[in-house]
Design a protein around this motif. Structure first.
Motif, PDB file in Angstrom:
ATOM      1  N   ILE A 161       1.573  -6.665  17.381  1.00 31.72           N
ATOM      2  CA  ILE A 161       1.144  -6.954  16.013  1.00 31.72           C
ATOM      3  C   ILE A 161       0.091  -5.920  15.620  1.00 31.72           C
ATOM      4  O   ILE A 161      -0.903  -5.731  16.330  1.00 31.72           O
ATOM      5  CB  ILE A 161       0.563  -8.380  15.906  1.00 31.72           C
ATOM      6  CG1 ILE A 161       1.588  -9.423  16.392  1.00 31.72           C
ATOM      7  CG2 ILE A 161       0.149  -8.685  14.477  1.00 31.72           C
ATOM      8  CD1 ILE A 161       0.980 -10.791  16.642  1.00 31.72           C
ATOM      9  N   LEU A 162       0.317  -5.251  14.505  1.00 27.99           N
ATOM     10  CA  LEU A 162      -0.551  -4.177  14.026  1.00 27.99           C
ATOM     11  C   LEU A 162      -0.867  -4.449  12.557  1.00 27.99           C
ATOM     12  O   LEU A 162       0.039  -4.723  11.777  1.00 27.99           O
ATOM     13  CB  LEU A 162       0.192  -2.838  14.184  1.00 27.99           C
ATOM     14  CG  LEU A 162      -0.477  -1.565  13.682  1.00 27.99           C
ATOM     15  CD1 LEU A 162      -1.696  -1.213  14.528  1.00 27.99           C
ATOM     16  CD2 LEU A 162       0.526  -0.395  13.710  1.00 27.99           C
ATOM     17  N   PHE A 168      -5.797  -9.087   3.445  1.00 28.98           N
ATOM     18  CA  PHE A 168      -4.337  -9.080   3.580  1.00 28.98           C
ATOM     19  C   PHE A 168      -3.911  -8.984   5.047  1.00 28.98           C
ATOM     20  O   PHE A 168      -3.299  -9.895   5.607  1.00 28.98           O
ATOM     21  CB  PHE A 168      -3.748  -7.923   2.759  1.00 28.98           C
ATOM     22  CG  PHE A 168      -2.377  -7.465   3.193  1.00 28.98           C
ATOM     23  CD1 PHE A 168      -1.293  -8.330   3.179  1.00 28.98           C
ATOM     24  CD2 PHE A 168      -2.174  -6.150   3.602  1.00 28.98           C
ATOM     25  CE1 PHE A 168      -0.027  -7.899   3.582  1.00 28.98           C
ATOM     26  CE2 PHE A 168      -0.914  -5.710   3.998  1.00 28.98           C
ATOM     27  CZ  PHE A 168       0.154  -6.585   3.991  1.00 28.98           C
ATOM     28  N   GLY A 169      -4.230  -7.881   5.689  1.00 22.55           N
ATOM     29  CA  GLY A 169      -3.747  -7.639   7.045  1.00 22.55           C
ATOM     30  C   GLY A 169      -4.242  -8.651   8.063  1.00 22.55           C
ATOM     31  O   GLY A 169      -3.480  -9.098   8.933  1.00 22.55           O
ATOM     32  N   HIS A 217       4.130  -4.666  11.588  1.00 24.28           N
ATOM     33  CA  HIS A 217       3.025  -3.917  10.995  1.00 24.28           C
ATOM     34  C   HIS A 217       2.780  -4.329   9.547  1.00 24.28           C
ATOM     35  O   HIS A 217       3.693  -4.304   8.719  1.00 24.28           O
ATOM     36  CB  HIS A 217       3.339  -2.413  11.061  1.00 24.28           C
ATOM     37  CG  HIS A 217       2.205  -1.540  10.632  1.00 24.28           C
ATOM     38  ND1 HIS A 217       2.364  -0.203  10.329  1.00 24.28           N
ATOM     39  CD2 HIS A 217       0.889  -1.803  10.454  1.00 24.28           C
ATOM     40  CE1 HIS A 217       1.182   0.314   9.987  1.00 24.28           C
ATOM     41  NE2 HIS A 217       0.279  -0.640  10.047  1.00 24.28           N
ATOM     42  N   ALA A 218       1.534  -4.689   9.233  1.00 30.52           N
ATOM     43  CA  ALA A 218       1.113  -4.995   7.858  1.00 30.52           C
ATOM     44  C   ALA A 218       0.175  -3.892   7.394  1.00 30.52           C
ATOM     45  O   ALA A 218      -0.891  -3.700   7.972  1.00 30.52           O
ATOM     46  CB  ALA A 218       0.408  -6.345   7.801  1.00 30.52           C
ATOM     47  N   SER A 219       0.576  -3.165   6.332  1.00 32.42           N
ATOM     48  CA  SER A 219      -0.177  -1.976   5.932  1.00 32.42           C
ATOM     49  C   SER A 219      -0.182  -1.813   4.418  1.00 32.42           C
ATOM     50  O   SER A 219       0.538  -2.495   3.696  1.00 32.42           O
ATOM     51  CB  SER A 219       0.476  -0.735   6.542  1.00 32.42           C
ATOM     52  OG  SER A 219       1.702  -0.478   5.857  1.00 32.42           O
ATOM     53  N   TYR A 220      -0.992  -0.845   3.958  1.00 30.20           N
ATOM     54  CA  TYR A 220      -0.856  -0.315   2.607  1.00 30.20           C
ATOM     55  C   TYR A 220      -0.135   1.040   2.724  1.00 30.20           C
ATOM     56  O   TYR A 220       0.236   1.446   3.828  1.00 30.20           O
ATOM     57  CB  TYR A 220      -2.228  -0.200   1.929  1.00 30.20           C
ATOM     58  CG  TYR A 220      -2.816  -1.556   1.586  1.00 30.20           C
ATOM     59  CD1 TYR A 220      -2.137  -2.425   0.741  1.00 30.20           C
ATOM     60  CD2 TYR A 220      -4.040  -1.973   2.107  1.00 30.20           C
ATOM     61  CE1 TYR A 220      -2.649  -3.679   0.418  1.00 30.20           C
ATOM     62  CE2 TYR A 220      -4.570  -3.229   1.792  1.00 30.20           C
ATOM     63  CZ  TYR A 220      -3.866  -4.070   0.945  1.00 30.20           C
ATOM     64  OH  TYR A 220      -4.377  -5.308   0.639  1.00 30.20           O
ATOM     65  N   ILE A 221       0.072   1.745   1.615  1.00 29.58           N
ATOM     66  CA  ILE A 221       0.937   2.928   1.671  1.00 29.58           C
ATOM     67  C   ILE A 221       0.356   4.081   2.494  1.00 29.58           C
ATOM     68  O   ILE A 221       1.060   4.711   3.282  1.00 29.58           O
ATOM     69  CB  ILE A 221       1.357   3.429   0.264  1.00 29.58           C
ATOM     70  CG1 ILE A 221       2.317   4.621   0.400  1.00 29.58           C
ATOM     71  CG2 ILE A 221       0.160   3.735  -0.609  1.00 29.58           C
ATOM     72  CD1 ILE A 221       3.039   5.028  -0.850  1.00 29.58           C
ATOM     73  N   THR A 222      -0.940   4.367   2.344  1.00 31.91           N
ATOM     74  CA  THR A 222      -1.492   5.527   3.051  1.00 31.91           C
ATOM     75  C   THR A 222      -1.443   5.343   4.558  1.00 31.91           C
ATOM     76  O   THR A 222      -1.120   6.271   5.301  1.00 31.91           O
ATOM     77  CB  THR A 222      -2.935   5.813   2.595  1.00 31.91           C
ATOM     78  OG1 THR A 222      -3.680   4.594   2.608  1.00 31.91           O
ATOM     79  CG2 THR A 222      -2.964   6.400   1.195  1.00 31.91           C
ATOM     80  N   ASP A 223      -1.744   4.130   5.034  1.00 31.19           N
ATOM     81  CA  ASP A 223      -1.700   3.907   6.490  1.00 31.19           C
ATOM     82  C   ASP A 223      -0.256   3.777   6.987  1.00 31.19           C
ATOM     83  O   ASP A 223       0.044   4.136   8.131  1.00 31.19           O
ATOM     84  CB  ASP A 223      -2.561   2.719   6.931  1.00 31.19           C
ATOM     85  CG  ASP A 223      -2.510   1.510   6.032  1.00 31.19           C
ATOM     86  OD1 ASP A 223      -2.525   1.675   4.822  1.00 31.19           O
ATOM     87  OD2 ASP A 223      -2.471   0.377   6.551  1.00 31.19           O
ATOM     88  N   MET A 244       5.398  -4.885   6.448  1.00 29.86           N
ATOM     89  CA  MET A 244       5.068  -5.497   5.163  1.00 29.86           C
ATOM     90  C   MET A 244       4.334  -4.498   4.286  1.00 29.86           C
ATOM     91  O   MET A 244       3.548  -3.687   4.773  1.00 29.86           O
ATOM     92  CB  MET A 244       4.149  -6.711   5.346  1.00 29.86           C
ATOM     93  CG  MET A 244       4.756  -7.901   6.029  1.00 29.86           C
ATOM     94  SD  MET A 244       3.710  -9.359   5.764  1.00 29.86           S
ATOM     95  CE  MET A 244       4.376 -10.464   6.992  1.00 29.86           C
ATOM     96  N   ALA A 245       4.543  -4.579   3.016  1.00 27.73           N
ATOM     97  CA  ALA A 245       3.762  -3.947   1.936  1.00 27.73           C
ATOM     98  C   ALA A 245       3.905  -2.435   1.840  1.00 27.73           C
ATOM     99  O   ALA A 245       4.726  -1.945   1.079  1.00 27.73           O
ATOM    100  CB  ALA A 245       2.302  -4.368   2.009  1.00 27.73           C
TER     101      ALA A 245
END
Length: 335
Positions: A161-162, A168-169, A217-223, A244-245
């Motif tokens: 799990i990352l 959010f994450g 993995h739960a992230s935003y776009i840059t990561d 996700m995301a």
């Protein structure tokens, strides 16, 4: 006037712009710019019929992706711009503070694009959400794994799990641990990191050591982009990657190209829904004509908020907060 708070500059400005596209198209439809063939609230009337054909006007504010800005900009929109409701803010950590401001100021907040479960667990009177939350999404990850095992006969035993470490994450991580246990999977790595990280080699090194069958993995776009590139560089290739995301963003695949292949991402929306739901196809075509790109999940989610608010104003025959809250509680817009 309704206020819209989004990250229009900073790390995830491309996401904020995508959300804004969805909102603007919705307002165009509500205000009567497009034809009357759309089966959506207010689409056929050209404004709000119970308020004399009143039109919606959106006042945008830039959160820069920061919770403190989310709160201060929301306060400014309500007290200075005199907006009667708020939508946004995409990032759960920002929506959390922005909605604290609207609760204090007694102004309705309709959120369509922040997914932390905690947002609707605070007992707030003026806060509403119109899309699923991350506990549902995390459970779907594991339900999906069971389904894949059943269909392929291939066993998945271990997961890593990352997740980025904001509202959010962190909540995705919490529910992923919960459902891993419930569904019978062993968690071999549980890694959080700063969402604005510029180097993730140590995190990927730890993933490699843990040897998971599947990464979640739960992230935003840059990561999402940074991790995808680092996976490639360091040779991290588990049997499956569920995300996700960040991975659903329009800017993700152009940035990583073929390295994004075979990565699976949860989504509340997909263009192929248009095959079964003609309305989805019509809206998607309008979106592409207006912006020159396909409608994404974020645009589709954000698109819903103005309709829910417009419907509530129309039911209430007013923009008075208490009347709008009552109307929102009575709202029933089917899928």
């Amino acid at each position: 006037k309704i206020g819209a708070v989004y990250p229009l500059s900073g790390n995830i400005a491309s996401t904020g712009l995508d959300c804004r596209r969805g909102v603007d198209l919705a307002v165009d439809i509500i205000n009567g710019k497009y034809g009357k063939e759309l089966d959506l609230p207010m689409a056929k009337t050209g404004g709000l019929p119970n308020l004399g054909g009143a039109k919606l006007e959106v006042v945008y504010a830039d959160t820069k992706g920061e919770p403190k800005n989310g709160m201060s900009e929301t306060e400014r929109l309500v007290t200075q711009e005199k907006v009667v409701a708020i939508i946004g803010a995409y990032q759960s950590s920002v929506t959390k503070t922005a909605s604290q401001a609207t609760e204090r100021l007694k102004v309705p907040y309709v959120c369509s694009d922040s997914s932390s479960p905690t947002l609707t667990e605070r007992g707030f009177k003026y806060f509403f959400r119109v899309s699923p939350h991350d506990a549902i999404f995390a459970r779907d990850w594991f339900q999906f794994l069971k389904d894949v095992e059943k269909k392929t006969g291939k066993k998945v035993a271990t997961v890593a799990i990352l997740y980025e470490n904001t509202e959010f994450g962190s909540n995705v991580g919490k529910y992923a641990r919960k459902y891993a246990e419930e569904f019978g999977y062993k968690v071999v790595a549980d890694i959080s990191y700063a969402a604005n990280a510029t180097d993730v080699t140590s995190e990927v090194g730890n993933l490699i050591k843990s040897k998971p069958d599947v990464l979640m993995h739960a992230s935003y776009i840059t990561d999402a982009i940074l991790f995808t590139k680092t996976f490639k560089e360091m040779g991290f290739a588990p049997k499956g990657i569920l995300t996700m995301a960040g991975y659903i963003e329009p800017g993700y695949l152009p940035a990583v190209r073929a390295d994004g292949n075979n990565i699976i991402v949860r989504s509340t929306f997909a263009l192929d829904l248009g095959k079964k739901k003609p309305l989805v196809a019509k809206v998607s075509q309008l979106f592409k004509k207006k912006y020159g790109i396909d409608m994404s999940e974020n645009a589709a989610r954000s698109f819903m908020a103005p309709f829910v608010l417009a419907d509530a104003f129309n039911i209430a025959k007013s923009t008075n907060s208490e009347a709008v809250v009552k109307a929102l509680l009575e709202t029933n817009i089917p899928a």
